[in-house]
Design a protein around this motif. Structure first.
Motif, PDB file in Angstrom:
ATOM      1  N   LEU A 119      -0.701   0.909 -12.063  1.00  0.00           N
ATOM      2  CA  LEU A 119      -1.811   1.856 -12.622  1.00  0.00           C
ATOM      3  C   LEU A 119      -1.626   1.850 -14.022  1.00  0.00           C
ATOM      4  O   LEU A 119      -2.660   1.757 -14.810  1.00  0.00           O
ATOM      5  N   LEU A 127      -8.066   8.758  -7.163  1.00  0.00           N
ATOM      6  CA  LEU A 127      -8.540   7.379  -6.759  1.00  0.00           C
ATOM      7  C   LEU A 127      -9.053   7.481  -5.159  1.00  0.00           C
ATOM      8  O   LEU A 127      -9.852   6.598  -4.765  1.00  0.00           O
ATOM      9  N   ARG A 168      -1.415   0.264  -4.293  1.00  0.00           N
ATOM     10  CA  ARG A 168      -1.950   1.380  -3.478  1.00  0.00           C
ATOM     11  C   ARG A 168      -2.312   1.305  -2.000  1.00  0.00           C
ATOM     12  O   ARG A 168      -1.908   2.232  -1.209  1.00  0.00           O
ATOM     13  N   TYR A 169      -2.951  -0.059  -1.568  1.00  0.00           N
ATOM     14  CA  TYR A 169      -2.976  -0.089  -0.346  1.00  0.00           C
ATOM     15  C   TYR A 169      -1.734  -0.184   0.492  1.00  0.00           C
ATOM     16  O   TYR A 169      -1.589   0.205   1.557  1.00  0.00           O
ATOM     17  N   TYR A 217      -2.485  -1.334 -15.623  1.00  0.00           N
ATOM     18  CA  TYR A 217      -4.082  -1.405 -15.610  1.00  0.00           C
ATOM     19  C   TYR A 217      -4.653  -0.785 -16.814  1.00  0.00           C
ATOM     20  O   TYR A 217      -5.534  -1.280 -17.558  1.00  0.00           O
ATOM     21  N   GLU A 241      -4.445  -2.180  -6.868  1.00  0.00           N
ATOM     22  CA  GLU A 241      -5.021  -1.732  -5.825  1.00  0.00           C
ATOM     23  C   GLU A 241      -4.068  -2.312  -4.406  1.00  0.00           C
ATOM     24  O   GLU A 241      -4.151  -1.609  -3.590  1.00  0.00           O
ATOM     25  N   ARG A 242      -3.453  -3.382  -4.773  1.00  0.00           N
ATOM     26  CA  ARG A 242      -2.588  -3.844  -3.690  1.00  0.00           C
ATOM     27  C   ARG A 242      -1.381  -3.133  -3.608  1.00  0.00           C
ATOM     28  O   ARG A 242      -1.114  -2.643  -2.230  1.00  0.00           O
ATOM     29  N   ASN A 284      -5.756  -4.894 -12.141  1.00  0.00           N
ATOM     30  CA  ASN A 284      -6.536  -4.000 -11.284  1.00  0.00           C
ATOM     31  C   ASN A 284      -6.113  -4.540  -9.871  1.00  0.00           C
ATOM     32  O   ASN A 284      -6.184  -3.600  -9.006  1.00  0.00           O
ATOM     33  N   VAL A 285      -6.337  -5.832  -9.558  1.00  0.00           N
ATOM     34  CA  VAL A 285      -6.044  -6.217  -8.329  1.00  0.00           C
ATOM     35  C   VAL A 285      -4.378  -5.766  -7.847  1.00  0.00           C
ATOM     36  O   VAL A 285      -4.315  -5.432  -6.797  1.00  0.00           O
ATOM     37  N   PHE A 330       3.065   1.344  -7.355  1.00  0.00           N
ATOM     38  CA  PHE A 330       1.670   1.908  -7.537  1.00  0.00           C
ATOM     39  C   PHE A 330       1.363   2.634  -9.023  1.00  0.00           C
ATOM     40  O   PHE A 330       0.463   2.158  -9.791  1.00  0.00           O
TER      41      PHE A 330
END
Length: 81
Positions: A17, A79, A47-48, A20, A44-45, A40-41, A13
């Protein structure tokens, strides 16, 4: 945390980040907004995946029970808002 999966996911992550932020601040951002969007995708992936794992991880649950105010790492706190 004692979980190697948590550490690996957090590193992924943080790397996403960083990539990005670098893509957004590059001189070519105006030319390549698609690249920044892809970064960004990916971020976010990552992070998820980290959040999903922490919901199931015994090590993360133990830390949340001991330190409830610190259940979100300092790198995720901005975030999470």
């Amino acid at each position: 945390m004692g979980c190697s999966i948590c550490r690996n996911l957090e590193q992924a992550f943080e790397a996403g980040l960083s990539e990005y932020v670098e893509a957004r601040s590059s001189a070519g951002y105006q030319v390549s907004k698609r690249h920044a969007a892809e970064m960004n995708v990916d971020m976010e992936r990552a992070r998820y995946e980290l959040e999903e794992h922490r919901l199931l991880c015994v090590s993360a649950v133990r830390v949340r029970l001991l330190l409830p105010e610190r259940d979100v790492s300092s790198s995720l706190r901005p975030l999470a808002a």
